[in-house]
Scaffold this active site. Structure first.
Site, PDB file in Angstrom:
ATOM      1  N   GLU A   1       1.213  -0.452  -5.158  1.00  0.00           N
ATOM      2  CA  GLU A   1       0.266   0.623  -5.434  1.00  0.00           C
ATOM      3  C   GLU A   1       1.110   1.899  -5.508  1.00  0.00           C
ATOM      4  OE1 GLU A   1      -3.473   3.144  -3.622  1.00  0.00           O
ATOM      5  OE2 GLU A   1      -1.882   2.354  -2.360  1.00  0.00           O
TER       6      GLU A   1
ATOM      7  N   ASP B   1       0.820  -1.202   0.000  1.00  0.00           N
ATOM      8  CA  ASP B   1       0.000   0.000   0.000  1.00  0.00           C
ATOM      9  C   ASP B   1       0.860   1.262   0.000  1.00  0.00           C
ATOM     10  OD1 ASP B   1      -2.598   1.433   0.454  1.00  0.00           O
ATOM     11  OD2 ASP B   1      -1.612   1.961   2.343  1.00  0.00           O
TER      12      ASP B   1
END
Length: 717
Positions: free
Chosen positions: A450, A397
């Protein structure tokens, strides 16, 4: 003794356990502030040291110095007796090599000795605790077992390593505990175990003792095949799931992993997804954080049950040939006082300077990636999920927030690196090492970034100068294409380049095409509601858009709810709107997604060359006036699929496209089929070719393009 009673003694072994009195006699000393009477080895009464809560006994000549001994005591105001071996008769349990590797940041399995571990020492059962808390005056274990009194079980410092340890006999699985830390500034801190493998259910924050992993896995065949998983050339279609809101037994309750598996796994198999991606499963205190505010990095959340229940869920997925990816959050951690924040009273896991150690917008802290022990904490955590839970991949993330020192900061709010640049060199080195370690130790496991910027070579090998990720989320594709599909069809011809631009960079990285949770929350509308037009047109646009995603090079990801055309935005506090999904023509979207997954999985041209320009060719990308695109997808043997897209609500008859072979074609997918709740406009079983050159090809076909629809065609055998 006075210092220990005040909770200020650095080394408890100076006052407890084996001691000598002023006459040179050997004695045992214990500190039991709640005891009325204490017996040594169950028979010899210990004498209270006057004016204190210390108890002593001179050892009998027959007692072997260094042996373990039991204390038996009666609490004040109670007739019950408690009995336990003394922790202060045990030698240090942590090996020098463990300490050395940990301080070097190279102990990739630090979780095997850090935290709490039930074990047997000298035939005595108990629990060994090890914690890293440098530059403090004292660390103690507290829990129900000692009435949460930090004076009862102070820990032993392992030299200058910053590690503290204590073996406490008699403790069992399920006991709650924390660490009480006296900082250099005399702050008394109560902290959960950073390496705890289970936590109490929120709002409680205690750590729990659990058995070491003895789970008997039955997925050896999956593990063996995964080790040689050719992810570049195999289909990867991911169903992103928030475990707490996919389905619920009641508004304020959660299914445990066993119950969720009974429902989710058959559904995912029926939908033909290859992988489930779970939003963070690590412990977190706030449901509304979706799991991204992690306070228990090694603990599966108690909301869904025990660690072994989570293992069983993953095993069941593997037995059904479904891979499992989890969201992993090394980019930041919350400021909750019971967790990692200012762990020893000062910045320890984070940077001290908020210009480098804090995300103001998120209200979170940033890991100090340059500190060996912090880096070790995260590296071992990545391996922990992959090795101890057989996870198949990590989606990392907020990578962009790690890479840039000026991420979401105004001028003057960040500190340049040693070269004067904005790159976080320590984070870059950490990510490279993490990817190298994961790919070396867990063959076949994938890592996905990401990463929302143009940082180069995110998914290229470290030895070639890349970050080493397996794949990268294609945020550019997602933003451009959602921006396009939201346009009224009458205006789409002015935005045609948003569909075609991705081919300018599509093979610069190994891309995943994400339609994730971030796009259906906080006023962004559901995917259904992003679509223009009336209800029929919304559904048609949605079907068309999904077909475009599956035809475009790159692995696929869809967040739960998108596949059932949920009308509302995602709400983490309630389950998906399954009732609406089963109503009328919405069900057609669900049927289409299942068929797209099957076609993508079984049809090599749609997946085999996802990362190579050899797998893609435009037939015509310039028909912006009619908002039509046509393209070819190839496999390694040269077989192809023709994909044609009509982004307007106007049926187009006798639409001619060039084809690469002198062959007849047939429809294998029509998103306007009545089976998918479309208008059933399309073509006959056989689409005959003509020796008529078109669009640079020697032959062509004339087809009917349904409104707001996609056609997939293949050579008719």
């Amino acid at each position: 003794m006075t210092a220990l009673a005040k909770g200020e003694l650095y080394d408890p072994f100076l006052a407890l356990g084996y001691q000598k009195d002023t006459k040179g006699k050997h004695l045992i000393r214990a500190y039991l502030p709640s005891a009325e009477t204490v017996l040594f080895d169950g028979k010899n009464a210990m004498t209270r040291v006057e004016g204190t809560d210390f108890f002593e006994v001179v050892l009998p000549i027959s007692f072997k110095i260094g042996s373990h001994y039991q204390l038996k005591w009666q609490e004040k105001g109670s007739r019950k007796w408690a009995e336990a071996y003394s922790p202060y008769s045990f030698l240090p349990q942590v090996g020098e090599m463990d300490i050395h590797l940990f301080n070097e940041g190279k102990h990739h399995h630090a979780y095997r000795f850090m935290g709490s571990h039930l074990k047997t020492v000298d035939d005595i059962e108990g629990c060994l605790f090890v914690i890293w808390a440098p530059n403090v005056k004292r660390v103690s274990l507290v829990g129900d077992f000692n009435s949460w009194d930090g004076r009862r079980h102070p820990m032993r410092a392992a030299g200058g390593s910053g590690l503290w340890e204590l073996f406490i006999p008699g403790l069992k699985h399920g006991e709650h505990y924390k660490y009480e830390i006296l900082s250099q500034k005399d702050q008394l801190l109560l902290k959960t175990d950073p390496y705890a493998r289970q936590m109490a259910l929120r709002p409680e924050t205690a750590s729990r003792i659990v058995e070491d992993d003895t789970y008997e896995w039955k997925d050896k065949a999956w593990q063996k095949s995964r080790a040689s998983f050719d992810w570049q050339h195999k289909p990867i279609s991911i169903y992103e799931v928030h475990a707490g809101s996919w389905q619920r037994p009641a508004p304020d309750e959660f299914f445990n992993w066993d119950e969720l598996g009974d429902r989710l796994i058959p559904y995912v198999k029926n939908m033909a997804y290859t992988h489930i991606e779970l939003m963070p499963v690590s412990e977190h205190p706030l449901d509304q954080s979706w799991g991204y505010q992690v306070t228990g990095f090694y603990a599966p959340s108690a909301r869904q049950g025990t660690p072994d229940q989570f293992r069983a869920f993953i095993e069941r997925c593997h037995l059904e040939n479904i891979g499992v990816i989890i969201d992993w959050v090394p980019a930041h951690f919350p400021k909750d006082s019971f967790a990692l924040a200012r762990f020893n009273g000062d910045a320890l896991y984070e940077h001290a300077d908020p210009r480098k150690g804090e995300h103001k917008e998120w209200g979170t802290l940033i890991f100090n990636y340059g500190r060996n022990e912090v880096k070790n904490f995260l590296l071992a955590n990545a391996l922990y999920w992959l090795e101890e839970f057989h996870i198949d991949g990590l989606r990392v993330d907020a990578v962009a927030s790690m890479l840039y020192l000026d991420y979401d900061r105004d001028p003057g709010e960040w500190i340049p690196n040693k070269y004067g640049g904005r790159e976080n060199l320590e984070a870059v080195e950490f990510l490279r090492e993490m990817n190298q370690v994961v790919h070396q130790r867990v063959p076949g496991a994938v890592t996905m970034a990401e990463e929302s910027t143009s940082w180069p070579m995110v998914s290229r090998p470290v030895e070639l100068g890349g970050l080493g990720f397996t794949m990268k989320w294609n945020m550019g594709w997602m933003n451009d294409n959602l921006s396009y599909i939201k346009q009224d069809p009458i205006h789409r011809k002015y935005h045609h380049n948003k569909l075609t631009f991705s081919q300018m960079y599509a093979y610069s990285e190994n891309f995943v095409l994400p339609l994730s949770h971030d796009e259906v929350v906080h006023g962004k509308y559901s995917l259904y509601d992003k679509m223009p037009g009336d209800h029929w047109q919304k559904l048609a646009n949605q079907r068309l858009f999904y077909a475009w995603q599956y035809a475009h090079p790159g692995k696929k990801l869809m967040f739960m709810g998108g596949e059932i055309s949920q009308p509302e935005e995602w709400n983490e506090m309630t389950q998906l709107n399954w009732h609406a999904a089963s109503e009328g023509d919405r069900h057609g979207v669900n049927l289409l997604v299942a068929d797209l997954n099957k076609l993508y999985r079984d049809c090599k041209p749609l997946h085999e060359l996802d990362f190579s320009d050899k797998g893609f060719r435009w037939i015509d990308c310039n028909d912006s006036d009619q908002s039509v695109l046509s393209l070819l997808r190839y496999d390694q043997e040269g077989n192809h699929i023709v994909c044609v897209f009509n982004f307007t609500p106007i049926p187009r008859h006798d639409y001619r496209i060039g084809i690469p072979t002198a062959s007849d074609y047939t429809e294998i997918l029509n998103t306007d089929s009545s089976y998918y709740s479309g208008s059933d406009c399309g073509n006959s079983d056989t689409i005959s070719y003509e020796e008529k050159p078109w669009m640079g090809f020697e032959q062509s076909i004339s087809i009917t393009l349904p409104p707001l629809a996609a056609l997939f065609l293949k050579v008719k055998k």
